[in-house]
Design a protein around this motif. Structure first.
Motif, PDB file in Angstrom:
ATOM      1  N   UNK A   4      11.771  12.502  -3.554  1.00  0.00           N
ATOM      2  CA  UNK A   4      10.521  11.781  -3.701  1.00  0.00           C
ATOM      3  C   UNK A   4       9.397  12.612  -3.105  1.00  0.00           C
ATOM      4  N   UNK A   5       8.190  12.432  -3.646  1.00  0.00           N
ATOM      5  CA  UNK A   5       7.094  13.306  -3.241  1.00  0.00           C
ATOM      6  C   UNK A   5       5.934  12.489  -2.714  1.00  0.00           C
ATOM      7  N   UNK A   6       5.392  12.922  -1.598  1.00  0.00           N
ATOM      8  CA  UNK A   6       4.264  12.237  -0.974  1.00  0.00           C
ATOM      9  C   UNK A   6       3.004  13.029  -1.258  1.00  0.00           C
ATOM     10  N   UNK A   7       2.065  12.421  -1.979  1.00  0.00           N
ATOM     11  CA  UNK A   7       0.850  13.139  -2.345  1.00  0.00           C
ATOM     12  C   UNK A   7      -0.129  13.189  -1.183  1.00  0.00           C
ATOM     13  N   UNK A   8      -0.198  12.135  -0.417  1.00  0.00           N
ATOM     14  CA  UNK A   8      -1.189  12.076   0.658  1.00  0.00           C
ATOM     15  C   UNK A   8      -0.442  11.909   1.961  1.00  0.00           C
ATOM     16  N   UNK A   9      -0.664  10.820   2.646  1.00  0.00           N
ATOM     17  CA  UNK A   9       0.125  10.508   3.821  1.00  0.00           C
ATOM     18  C   UNK A   9       1.127   9.427   3.467  1.00  0.00           C
ATOM     19  N   UNK A  10       0.813   8.640   2.488  1.00  0.00           N
ATOM     20  CA  UNK A  10       1.676   7.543   2.101  1.00  0.00           C
ATOM     21  C   UNK A  10       2.450   7.903   0.851  1.00  0.00           C
ATOM     22  N   UNK A  11       3.367   7.032   0.463  1.00  0.00           N
ATOM     23  CA  UNK A  11       4.105   7.239  -0.773  1.00  0.00           C
ATOM     24  C   UNK A  11       3.129   7.245  -1.924  1.00  0.00           C
ATOM     25  N   UNK A  12       3.258   8.206  -2.817  1.00  0.00           N
ATOM     26  CA  UNK A  12       2.231   8.389  -3.840  1.00  0.00           C
ATOM     27  C   UNK A  12       2.215   7.262  -4.854  1.00  0.00           C
ATOM     28  N   UNK A  13       3.206   6.383  -4.849  1.00  0.00           N
ATOM     29  CA  UNK A  13       3.176   5.247  -5.770  1.00  0.00           C
ATOM     30  C   UNK A  13       2.142   4.210  -5.359  1.00  0.00           C
ATOM     31  N   UNK A  14       1.626   4.286  -4.136  1.00  0.00           N
ATOM     32  CA  UNK A  14       0.634   3.311  -3.666  1.00  0.00           C
ATOM     33  C   UNK A  14      -0.716   3.680  -4.240  1.00  0.00           C
ATOM     34  N   UNK A  15      -0.948   3.321  -5.479  1.00  0.00           N
ATOM     35  CA  UNK A  15      -2.154   3.742  -6.192  1.00  0.00           C
ATOM     36  C   UNK A  15      -3.288   2.745  -6.081  1.00  0.00           C
ATOM     37  N   UNK A  16      -3.005   1.562  -5.600  1.00  0.00           N
ATOM     38  CA  UNK A  16      -4.065   0.554  -5.534  1.00  0.00           C
ATOM     39  C   UNK A  16      -4.724   0.628  -4.173  1.00  0.00           C
ATOM     40  N   UNK A  17      -6.013   0.919  -4.148  1.00  0.00           N
ATOM     41  CA  UNK A  17      -6.749   1.011  -2.901  1.00  0.00           C
ATOM     42  C   UNK A  17      -7.782  -0.063  -2.830  1.00  0.00           C
ATOM     43  N   UNK A  18      -8.675   0.056  -1.839  1.00  0.00           N
ATOM     44  CA  UNK A  18      -9.701  -0.958  -1.676  1.00  0.00           C
ATOM     45  C   UNK A  18     -10.981  -0.346  -1.208  1.00  0.00           C
ATOM     46  N   UNK A  19     -12.059  -1.101  -1.278  1.00  0.00           N
ATOM     47  CA  UNK A  19     -13.356  -0.666  -0.775  1.00  0.00           C
ATOM     48  C   UNK A  19     -13.870  -1.709   0.175  1.00  0.00           C
ATOM     49  N   UNK A  20     -14.562  -1.273   1.218  1.00  0.00           N
ATOM     50  CA  UNK A  20     -15.117  -2.243   2.139  1.00  0.00           C
ATOM     51  C   UNK A  20     -15.380  -1.622   3.487  1.00  0.00           C
ATOM     52  N   UNK A  21     -15.532  -2.475   4.494  1.00  0.00           N
ATOM     53  CA  UNK A  21     -15.871  -2.015   5.827  1.00  0.00           C
ATOM     54  C   UNK A  21     -14.607  -1.688   6.604  1.00  0.00           C
ATOM     55  N   UNK A  22     -14.709  -0.693   7.477  1.00  0.00           N
ATOM     56  CA  UNK A  22     -13.593  -0.328   8.334  1.00  0.00           C
ATOM     57  C   UNK A  22     -13.987  -0.531   9.785  1.00  0.00           C
ATOM     58  N   UNK A  23     -13.016  -0.367  10.700  1.00  0.00           N
ATOM     59  CA  UNK A  23     -13.281  -0.698  12.083  1.00  0.00           C
ATOM     60  C   UNK A  23     -13.104   0.466  13.042  1.00  0.00           C
ATOM     61  N   UNK A  24     -12.383   1.508  12.666  1.00  0.00           N
ATOM     62  CA  UNK A  24     -12.205   2.639  13.572  1.00  0.00           C
ATOM     63  C   UNK A  24     -11.945   3.887  12.744  1.00  0.00           C
TER      64      UNK A  24
END
Length: 431
Positions: free
Chosen positions: A2-22
């Motif tokens: 299995x191959x990790x494209x970023x830091x997480x498993x590359x199958x996690x393609x759904x992201x989000x937009x919004x405010x962060x805290x740190x």
């Protein structure tokens, strides 16, 4: 595999937009080399132990209460050359169950910079003293790359290149009041200017004849905010003084984005896909509480001892993720640390231009982000792997000297450790 494209498993393609805290879970945030030592070559030569003494223009930043000891207008200027190394994971193998990072290769990226680190003007008036200063709290530039992707059991971490540029410059004003012959109090207000830029590119190295960009992560910010510092100095006897200071640092906002270029099989996407976009990510400079004792057994000899509590954990409180693995990112932490400083100065006063010799040592606690606990899954293991190369605690050793002329003082110093070497030259003009 299995191959990790970023830091997480590359199958996690759904992201989000919004405010962060740190800050985010980008590995470029793993080891940020703040400079919390007192400015000035004189202080640096005594390993930064200066809270109880605080008897020159650098007190405007370190402990403003000490400014009441000055009797002439002073202009202080310091230049520094800094050499530092940034550790990072450069290939190797880690195991998940149980987790072991012993097979990972850790390399270091060497960087250096020269800068005007401190400038101040102090004007004493009877029982009052006023000061204005410019200070560079952080100036960090690094560029590191790995040609070998690391393996975490069945997961492959792609090779990457990361660059980072962080600058925090403060402009401040301080005032001190001599409440009695033995008690002085100080206050300072500071405006901090913050600039933060990082970029990481990961490549698919499965086919060495056809290298493809897998993903890119960016962090960008340009912000300003206000902080303050409080100081007190108590003359306990003719040979003993006690100093205390509290520095409340501000928070800044920056934006971060993670862009995917290939799918899970390494095929280029028709167009880049934003999987995570964060705005108002918080960058929180740690607050500091400090106390110091200065003992002068003779007119020529002084010994200083400081304890500084640095609230590093503020930087990772409510950490956010660029890789849609929030539960794993929550386990990245910085612990608060205590700096211990010990330094001394001996002055050969019988010389035409009195010469002072200084030396000291101090303990710098670990302030690299690390994964806490045993990883319980693939996402945990990936973060634990990429943050396994942080630098631990270090001991610093310093040496310096300086000449005092009628209206001018010239000082030099070096502060040396395994990961950070600092060389300083400063001057003070009195009139």
């Amino acid at each position: 595999m299995k191959r990790v494209l970023c830091l997480a498993v590359s199958a996690a393609l759904l992201g989000g937009a919004g405010s962060a805290f740190a800050i985010t879970d980008s590995e470029t945030n793993a080891s940020i080399p703040f400079s919390f030592s007192s400015p000035g070559a004189r202080s640096l030569g005594m390993a930064g132990a200066f809270l109880g003494l605080a008897d020159d223009a650098t007190a405007a930043y370190t402990n403003p209460a000490g400014l009441t000891q000055l009797v002439q207008t002073e202009i202080s200027l310091e230049a520094r050359h800094t050499e530092y190394s940034t550790p990072y994971i450069d290939g190797g193998t880690a195991a998940i169950s149980p987790f072991s990072a012993s097979g990972l290769n850790i390399s270091e990226a060497d960087s250096s910079n020269r800068n005007l680190s401190y400038l101040s003007v102090v004007v004493p008036r009877d029982r009052w003293a006023f000061a204005f200063y410019r200070h560079e709290l952080a100036r960090f530039e690094t560029d590191f790359a790995t040609l070998n992707g690391a393996n975490v059991d069945d997961f492959r971490l792609f090779p990457f290149r990361s660059i980072a540029d962080l600058r925090i410059v403060s402009l401040g004003a301080s005032a001190a009041f001599k409440a009695s012959d033995r008690v002085s109090l100080g206050f300072g207000l500071t405006r901090y200017d913050f600039r933060f830029d990082t970029a990481t590119v990961r490549v698919d190295d499965i086919d060495p004849n056809d290298i493809k960009i897998a993903s890119r992560q960016f962090q960008n910010g340009d912000d300003n905010a206000f902080g303050f510092n409080l100081g007190a100095r108590f003359k306990l006897s003719d040979s003993l003084s006690l100093g205390a200071a509290y520095r409340k640092a501000p928070r800044f906002d920056y934006d971060a984005i993670n862009v995917l270029y290939s799918d899970i099989d390494g095929n280029p996407l028709p167009q880049p896909q934003i999987i995570t976009s964060l705005n108002k990510v918080r960058f929180d400079i740690p607050d500091i509480f400090g106390v110091g004792i200065s003992w002068r057994p003779t007119d020529a000899f002084v010994v200083n001892f400081d304890l500084d509590r640095v609230m590093y954990s503020q930087l990772t409180d409510d950490i956010n993720t660029l890789f849609d693995i929030q539960s794993s990112a929550n386990r990245l932490q910085l612990e608060d640390g205590t700096e211990v400083h010990l330094g001394a100065e001996y002055t050969f006063a019988n010389m035409t231009a009195p010469f002072s010799l200084r030396a000291g040592m101090w303990h710098d606690p670990r302030h690299s982000v690390e994964f806490r606990g045993a990883p319980s899954g693939a996402a945990d293991a990936v973060l634990a792997t990429l943050f396994a190369g942080g630098r631990g605690s270090e001991n610093h050793y310093s040496i310096g000297g300086g000449w005092a002329f009628k209206s001018f003082q010239l000082d030099f110093a070096a502060d040396l450790s395994d990961g950070l070497d600092t060389y300083s030259m400063s001057g003070v003009y009195r009139f």
